[in-house]
Design a protein around this motif. Structure first.
Motif, PDB file in Angstrom:
ATOM      1  N   LEU A 103       2.548 -68.078  34.103  1.00 26.41           N
ATOM      2  CA  LEU A 103       2.241 -66.848  35.057  1.00 26.41           C
ATOM      3  C   LEU A 103       2.958 -65.559  34.349  1.00 26.41           C
ATOM      4  O   LEU A 103       2.546 -64.519  34.378  1.00 26.41           O
ATOM      5  CB  LEU A 103       2.690 -66.949  36.346  1.00 26.41           C
ATOM      6  N   SER A 113      -3.135 -68.363  31.889  1.00 24.49           N
ATOM      7  CA  SER A 113      -3.148 -68.223  33.222  1.00 24.49           C
ATOM      8  C   SER A 113      -3.934 -69.501  33.836  1.00 24.49           C
ATOM      9  O   SER A 113      -3.595 -69.854  35.112  1.00 24.49           O
ATOM     10  CB  SER A 113      -3.858 -66.846  33.666  1.00 24.49           C
ATOM     11  N   ALA A 116      -1.228 -72.156  34.541  1.00 23.74           N
ATOM     12  CA  ALA A 116      -0.728 -71.791  35.497  1.00 23.74           C
ATOM     13  C   ALA A 116      -1.439 -72.011  36.884  1.00 23.74           C
ATOM     14  O   ALA A 116      -1.100 -72.978  37.895  1.00 23.74           O
ATOM     15  CB  ALA A 116      -0.279 -70.259  35.621  1.00 23.74           C
ATOM     16  N   ALA A 149      -1.868 -65.604  39.502  1.00 27.44           N
ATOM     17  CA  ALA A 149      -2.578 -65.979  38.095  1.00 27.44           C
ATOM     18  C   ALA A 149      -3.944 -65.917  38.021  1.00 27.44           C
ATOM     19  O   ALA A 149      -4.642 -65.644  37.012  1.00 27.44           O
ATOM     20  CB  ALA A 149      -2.137 -67.794  38.085  1.00 27.44           C
TER      21      ALA A 149
END
Length: 177
Positions: A103, A113, A116, A149
């Motif tokens: 993140l 991302s 995440a 995220a």
């Protein structure tokens, strides 16, 4: 004292140093990394040691002066975190570490991302199965992080949906208080 108990004590000290490093103590990061490197050599298949080692590498990258060293350490740290998830994909602390790191790394450079999102979704799915899996504070933090995220990944609708879930949770909490 057995090697295992010695390693566990060393690991606990390394975790404290790691956490101090997360809070900004650069010397603690270096010491934690050194300790975790030694522990990693003696227990190469210990997923949790691997995860914390990876996290210290990312922190070393954060603290590096040279841009290339920053990127290299972060990549090396991500590789270790991915290995840790491969070794134990169900470990809560490992998923929290990797998700939080992914993140915070710049999406334009690291493109993590989605990873995440995977980690935070995994954690929330386990929480749905077992309400004691995460504390309420952790649930709120994971929801906030999942929303961020999604935002970083260019999915604002998903981010807004998660924020609505967080808002509902907050309202429930206030009505109980």
């Amino acid at each position: 004292m057995s090697d295992q108990r010695v390693h566990m004590k060393q690991f606990e000290v390394a975790k404290i140093l790691h956490n101090n490093g997360v809070a900004g103590d650069k010397k603690a990061v270096v010491k934690a990394n050194e300790m975790l490197l030694k522990l990693r050599e003696s227990e190469p298949d210990n997923a949790l040691i691997e995860a914390y080692y990876g996290s210290t590498l990312v922190l070393l990258g954060r603290d590096a002066v040279k841009i290339l060293e920053r990127a290299d350490k972060a990549e090396e740290g991500l590789d270790a975190l991915n290995r840790a998830v491969t070794l134990d994909s169900n470990h809560k602390a490992i998923r929290l570490l990797r998700g939080n790191i992914c993140l915070r790394l710049p999406e334009s450079f690291f493109h993590c991302s989605e990873m995440a999102i995977e980690d935070f979704t995994f954690l929330l799915d386990r929480y749905k199965e077992n309400s004691s899996y995460l504390t309420q504070k952790q649930v709120r933090e994971v929801l906030r992080n999942l929303s961020a995220a999604y935002q970083n990944a260019g999915k604002p609708d998903n981010a807004a949906e998660v924020l609505q879930r967080l808002d509902q949770l907050e309202r429930k909490k206030k009505s109980k208080d």
